[in-house]
Scaffold this active site. Sequence first.
Site, PDB file in Angstrom:
ATOM      1  N   GLN A 123       3.083  10.011   1.357  1.00  0.00           N
ATOM      2  CA  GLN A 123       4.349   9.270   1.349  1.00  0.00           C
ATOM      3  C   GLN A 123       5.225   9.617   0.148  1.00  0.00           C
ATOM      4  OE1 GLN A 123       2.373   5.251   2.094  1.00  0.00           O
ATOM      5  NE2 GLN A 123       4.314   5.056   3.173  1.00  0.00           N
ATOM      6  N   GLY A 133       0.835  -1.194   0.000  1.00  0.00           N
ATOM      7  CA  GLY A 133       0.000   0.000   0.000  1.00  0.00           C
ATOM      8  C   GLY A 133       0.868   1.241   0.000  1.00  0.00           C
ATOM      9  N   HIS A 192      -4.513   1.455   7.359  1.00  0.00           N
ATOM     10  CA  HIS A 192      -3.151   2.000   7.437  1.00  0.00           C
ATOM     11  C   HIS A 192      -2.992   3.168   6.450  1.00  0.00           C
ATOM     12  CE1 HIS A 192       1.417   1.282   7.670  1.00  0.00           C
ATOM     13  NE2 HIS A 192       1.278   2.163   6.692  1.00  0.00           N
ATOM     14  N   GLU A 193      -3.439   2.960   5.210  1.00  0.00           N
ATOM     15  CA  GLU A 193      -3.273   4.002   4.187  1.00  0.00           C
ATOM     16  C   GLU A 193      -4.160   5.212   4.464  1.00  0.00           C
ATOM     17  OE1 GLU A 193      -0.714   3.635   2.526  1.00  0.00           O
ATOM     18  OE2 GLU A 193      -0.510   1.503   2.938  1.00  0.00           O
ATOM     19  N   HIS A 224      -2.581   7.453   6.862  1.00  0.00           N
ATOM     20  CA  HIS A 224      -1.583   8.340   6.239  1.00  0.00           C
ATOM     21  C   HIS A 224      -2.239   9.639   5.782  1.00  0.00           C
ATOM     22  CE1 HIS A 224       2.276   6.341   6.109  1.00  0.00           C
ATOM     23  NE2 HIS A 224       1.769   5.226   5.627  1.00  0.00           N
ATOM     24  N   CYS A 239       5.975  -0.079   7.333  1.00  0.00           N
ATOM     25  CA  CYS A 239       5.588   1.078   6.536  1.00  0.00           C
ATOM     26  C   CYS A 239       6.801   1.528   5.733  1.00  0.00           C
ATOM     27  CB  CYS A 239       5.125   2.199   7.467  1.00  0.00           C
ATOM     28  SG  CYS A 239       4.668   3.708   6.594  1.00  0.00           S
ATOM     29  N   LEU A 240       6.596   1.806   4.451  1.00  0.00           N
ATOM     30  CA  LEU A 240       7.713   2.227   3.597  1.00  0.00           C
ATOM     31  C   LEU A 240       8.318   3.551   4.084  1.00  0.00           C
ATOM     32  CD1 LEU A 240       6.265   1.347   0.066  1.00  0.00           C
ATOM     33  CD2 LEU A 240       8.020   0.098   1.317  1.00  0.00           C
TER      34      LEU A 240
HETATM   35 ZN    ZN Z   1       2.619   3.378   5.668  1.00  0.00          ZN
END
Ligand code: ZN
Length: 171
Positions: free
Chosen positions: A53, A48, A132-133, A136, A90-91
């Site tokens: 991000q 995701g 999660h997204e 963000h 998480c990236l």
């Molecule tokens: Zn993330």
Amino acid sequence: MPETKLKIKIIGDSVLRKKAKPVTRVTDEHRQILSEMAKTMYDDSGIGLAGPQIGLCAQLIVVDIGEGLYKLVNPVITNKQGKQSIREGCLSVPGISIKVKRAKQVCVQALDENGKPIEIQARDLFACVLQHEIDHLKGKLIVDYATFLEKIKIKRKLAVLKAKEKTKLKL
Ligand code: ZN
């Protein structure tokens, strides 16, 4: 237009803490960005990715847990049910994973990349990634769910990461 891989913003960058703005009209530009976000997510083996991000304060997310790609605009959770706790990465928070308590099932309303309203019923991992997204888009990160002890460990890990970044820049 060919897709370019985008640079992912890392924790500490203020854009990750900003509230993303809703998209008023889905344009070719958004479709292009969503494609680039998908490419970036796949290249980094993520499941995701959200607008902030990649430094974009717009309510755009891409998700693929191995059951097909979803490109969503202005996603909103309209219903939550049950509980689950999954260890998440998480990236934007490299090298760290945290167990996060979330709903087991969610209903999400959004627009697709053509601006058409869609509704998704998700459960388990898919529900987890969507939550999660969408976090963000509200400026929320997994570290916000950490326990006191985990927060200390994260601080240490991030300090090491920062030091490494600095050395990289010097070279
Ligand atoms: Zn993330």
